[in-house]
Design a protein around this motif. Structure first.
Motif, short mmCIF file in Angstrom:
data_model
loop_
_atom_site.label_atom_id
_atom_site.label_comp_id
_atom_site.label_asym_id
_atom_site.label_seq_id
_atom_site.Cartn_x
_atom_site.Cartn_y
_atom_site.Cartn_z
N LEU A 1 0.81 -1.22 0.00
CA LEU A 1 0.00 0.00 0.00
C LEU A 1 0.84 1.28 0.00
O LEU A 1 0.31 2.37 0.04
CB LEU A 1 -0.95 -0.01 1.21
CG LEU A 1 -2.05 -1.08 1.15
CD1 LEU A 1 -2.77 -1.20 2.48
CD2 LEU A 1 -3.03 -0.76 0.04
N ILE B 1 1.19 6.04 -1.88
CA ILE B 1 0.36 4.90 -2.27
C ILE B 1 0.79 4.44 -3.65
O ILE B 1 0.96 5.24 -4.55
CB ILE B 1 -1.14 5.30 -2.29
CG1 ILE B 1 -1.58 5.78 -0.92
CG2 ILE B 1 -2.01 4.13 -2.75
CD1 ILE B 1 -1.49 4.74 0.16
N GLN C 1 -6.18 1.14 -8.50
CA GLN C 1 -6.92 0.91 -7.27
C GLN C 1 -7.06 -0.57 -6.94
O GLN C 1 -7.43 -0.91 -5.82
CB GLN C 1 -8.31 1.55 -7.38
CG GLN C 1 -8.27 3.07 -7.36
CD GLN C 1 -9.65 3.66 -7.24
OE1 GLN C 1 -10.62 3.03 -7.63
NE2 GLN C 1 -9.74 4.86 -6.72
N SER D 1 -4.70 -1.36 -4.10
CA SER D 1 -5.19 -0.79 -2.85
C SER D 1 -6.40 -1.56 -2.33
O SER D 1 -6.51 -1.84 -1.14
CB SER D 1 -5.56 0.68 -3.05
OG SER D 1 -4.44 1.41 -3.47
N ILE E 1 -5.90 -3.51 1.16
CA ILE E 1 -6.54 -3.01 2.38
C ILE E 1 -7.58 -4.00 2.89
O ILE E 1 -7.78 -4.14 4.10
CB ILE E 1 -7.17 -1.61 2.15
CG1 ILE E 1 -7.67 -1.02 3.47
CG2 ILE E 1 -8.28 -1.67 1.14
CD1 ILE E 1 -6.60 -0.88 4.55
N LEU F 1 -5.77 6.33 2.26
CA LEU F 1 -6.80 5.43 1.75
C LEU F 1 -8.20 5.92 2.10
O LEU F 1 -9.16 5.72 1.34
CB LEU F 1 -6.60 4.02 2.30
CG LEU F 1 -5.36 3.27 1.79
CD1 LEU F 1 -5.19 1.95 2.53
CD2 LEU F 1 -5.45 3.01 0.30
N SER G 1 -9.70 8.05 -0.51
CA SER G 1 -9.89 7.45 -1.83
C SER G 1 -11.31 7.72 -2.34
O SER G 1 -12.26 7.91 -1.57
CB SER G 1 -9.64 5.94 -1.75
OG SER G 1 -10.01 5.31 -2.95
N ILE H 1 -12.56 0.79 -0.70
CA ILE H 1 -11.27 1.07 -0.06
C ILE H 1 -11.48 1.88 1.21
O ILE H 1 -10.91 1.58 2.27
CB ILE H 1 -10.33 1.81 -1.04
CG1 ILE H 1 -9.96 0.89 -2.21
CG2 ILE H 1 -9.08 2.31 -0.32
CD1 ILE H 1 -9.14 1.57 -3.29
N ALA I 1 -10.57 0.68 4.98
CA ALA I 1 -9.58 1.48 5.69
C ALA I 1 -10.13 1.94 7.04
O ALA I 1 -9.44 1.91 8.07
CB ALA I 1 -9.16 2.68 4.85
#
Length: 676
Positions: free
Chosen positions: A534, A541, A547, A550, A554, A584, A587, A592, A596
């Motif tokens: 991440l 990031i 994405q 991520s 996550i 995050l 985002s 995400i 997070a």
């Protein structure tokens, strides 16, 4: 006038008496009826009358009569009515009790005869089974199971009309008897009554909507049989009309039937036959002229096809047969079914896949693909093949660099849609599949990475089976191989390798649904790898993979920190100010953001974690998501819970919350917070 009134009263009483006599006579007639449904209704009516009479007597005995007598003369007819009616009801009551005793005795005898019939049926002695069921029905004419069991035996004897009659009697006993409709549908199908057969199966679905799979299977069987008959009628007409293409199929099959020819003769003939099969008519004529018996009837062809170590001529023969079967089975489910009922074909398919001969493997995969790409074909494979080793066999093609790899993975992907395939995969998972799978993971840079990514995804899909997921989650070597693949991503990776990475993260997410000692052991390592994914070395990031990285990272991290305190502490230690999670949370992808927020909420139980977020924008960010900016309710909930935990762990965050007028939002969100 009084005499006339008495006479009218007597006449009315007499007519009432006659009506009651008629009613009782009808009851007696109903009790002797051969129709079980009529008899059952009559017994119920008789019991009701007895109950009403008993109730009337009780009320009469409790009532004190104190009234003016209008007519002091007792009516002879009225007395006769009372005496006779009571007599009839007494007889009826006695008869009902005797019948109940006889029924109980007969039910015991009928059950014993049913068991004897069942035993004979299991042994394949259908004549004796029918005799025992018939004897049972002589004891108890309204026993539904005896009718359906006898119908099943009649079906085995191909006496379909009798089977239908028995099913109709069973439905008189129980109008919602699914077995009766099922067997009646089978009988109508055998008689080529296709519409009637479908109607029977539709009744099953109406009675029990949960029988949808059974309904689909049965209707599909009817459709296939009807199509088979129409195809054969059409093919016969073409033969009778003297069409050359139709006549040539029979002629070529006759030439292949010549014994003791050179293997090259048969190979050439098979290739010519393959070229002649152009459409459904030729496929049908191949079937009706016993084309599938070529292995059984021709020893040279059978020996060449079944040879363990094939020479060049035997390889050529085997490939020719595979081409022929593809031609006759493409789009023809009846031919597909018949092919799999050939013992030699059934036994050889897994051996051909493992043969190591490129052309044989390629054409075997092409043939199997004809089955796996549609639901009916997959069910044929599951029904006729032992698939316990297929996962392991097909997985080996990940090492191939040609079309075999994608073909094998597509077949596996299709087969995972069948629950029975998943069940069979359990058998060899620990001893055969997982060792091979871990080897492929650790050699990710040396194998076909596109196929490997597909293979990892297939293993993830198999995790829907609880037993498979449990076995995989308990495999230490599997976890080590997954982490090794993630580690190698940091040494530089191609887009194909990133597909493997995403697939492994997805697999780990599925496995983390389990909870065991092995997972607890690796939880810290997994969360550490996710944190590394991440962010890059500058703390930004990662953008490689967008994405997707991520999202997968996550989500896996949130699962790891959900129940492992060491993973929570290590995350706080590695990212003291939560810079990764805060980015995050900003985002645009709500999945995400939600994960997070969930992960942050888990880590706030670590002492000092909430304090490290003072002077950050965390309150504003969480408040924004909890207050309704997020469209997903789950994201709002996770943000609200994290915000609540933050303020409880470090009350100084409440000051910033007040400045942002967020206390009302937090209070309204407290319903989401169960334990802070």
């Amino acid at each position: 006038m009084l005499a006339e009134a008495d006479q009218e009263q007597q006449e009315d009483d007499f007519q009432r008496f006659l009506r009651r006599v008629d009613d009782i006579a009808n009851l007696v007639q109903g009790l002797n009826s051969a129709d079980p449904a009529v008899k059952e209704r009559t017994i119920a009516e008789a019991e009701k009358r007895l109950h009403d009479q008993e109730t009337s007597r009780e009320e009469e005995s409790k009532t004190t009569v104190n009234r003016t007598v209008i007519n002091t003369r007792a009516s002879d007819v009225a007395n006769a009515e009372a005496v006779n009616a009571d007599g009839f009801l007494a007889i009826l009551e006695k008869d009902a009790k005797e019948r109940a005793k006889r029924r109980k005795r007969n039910e015991h005898l009928a059950n014993a005869l049913k068991e004897k019939g069942n035993d004979a049926f299991r042994k394949g002695d259908y004549v004796v089974a029918i005799q025992r069921y018939t004897e049972g029905l002589e004891k108890l004419k309204d026993k539904q199971e005896l009718y359906t069991n006898r119908a099943q035996a009649y079906l085995k004897m191909h006496e379909c009309e009798k089977a239908i009659t028995d099913c109709e009697w069973a439905l008189k006993c129980n109008e919602k008897c699914i077995k009766a409709y099922f067997l009646m549908g089978k009988a109508h199908l055998a008689l080529k009554h296709y519409s009637e057969s479908r109607q029977c199966y539709e009744k099953i679905l109406q009675i029990d909507p949960q029988k949808e799979t059974l309904f689909k299977d049965c209707v599909n069987e009817v459709n296939l049989e009807e199509k088979r008959m129409k195809d054969e009628e059409r093919a016969m007409k073409e033969v009778q009309s003297g069409k050359l293409a139709a006549l040539s199929i029979k002629e070529m099959l006759q030439k292949l039937d010549r014994p003791e020819q050179n293997i090259l003769y048969y190979t050439g003939g098979i290739r010519l036959l393959t070229g002649a099969v152009k459409d459904c008519t030729e496929q049908t004529l191949f079937r009706t002229n016993n084309g599938f018996s070529i292995l059984k009837d021709n020893e040279i062809v059978r020996r060449g096809f079944c040879a363990e170590r094939k020479n060049a001529a035997e390889v050529d023969l085997s490939v020719s047969l595979l081409f022929l079967w593809q031609a006759v089975c493409t789009g023809n489910e009846e031919n597909q079914r018949l092919l799999l009922t050939q013992p030699d074909v059934n036994a050889q398919l897994p051996k051909l896949l493992s043969s190591g001969v490129l052309e044989i493997q390629k054409e075997t995969l092409a043939l199997i693909s004809l089955y796996s790409e549609n639901e009916n074909g997959r069910r044929l494979l599951v029904r006729h093949q032992d698939l316990t080793k297929w996962l392991q066999i097909l997985m080996t093609f990940v090492n191939s660099t040609d079309v075999r790899a994608s073909s094998a993975m597509n077949i596996l992907s299709d087969l995972t849609k069948e629950e029975r395939f998943k069940t069979q995969c359990r058998v060899m998972l620990s001893t055969g599949v997982l060792p091979l799978f871990t080897q492929l993971l650790t050699s990710a840079k040396l194998v076909n990475q596109t196929a490997l990514a597909h293979c990892i995804g297939i293993m993830g899909n198999l995790c829907a089976d609880v037993v498979i997921r449990m076995q995989m989650a308990e495999c230490k070597e599997c976890w080590q191989a997954c982490l090794k693949l993630v580690d190698e991503c940091f040494d530089g990776s191609t887009p194909k390798y990133q597909e493997c990475l995403f697939a492994v993260l997805g697999l780990m997410m599925n496995l983390l649904l389990e909870s065991n000692v092995i997972i607890q052991y690796f939880a810290v390592d997994i969360s550490g790898r996710c944190m590394s994914l991440l962010r890059d070395k500058d703390g930004r990031i990662v953008t490689a993979g967008g994405q997707i990285t991520s999202n997968y990272g996550i989500k896996t991290l949130s699962i790891c920190t959900r129940s492992n305190r060491q993973a929570q502490e290590d995350l706080v230690k590695s990212d003291k100010r939560f810079s990764v999670l805060l980015k995050l949370l900003d985002s645009e992808n709500e999945m995400i953001v939600g994960n997070a927020a969930f992960c942050l909420g888990q880590c706030l139980v670590v002492p000092g974690a909430a304090t490290s977020l003072l002077n950050s924008s965390v309150v504003m960010i969480l408040l924004k998501h909890a207050g309704g900016d997020a469209t997903r309710t789950s994201v709002q909930e996770n943000a609200a819970i994290a915000l609540g935990k933050l303020c409880v762990a470090e009350p100084r965050h409440i000051f910033q919350l007040r400045k942002l007028n967020g206390l009302a939002i937090l209070n309204s969100s407290m319903k989401y917070i169960h334990s802070i």
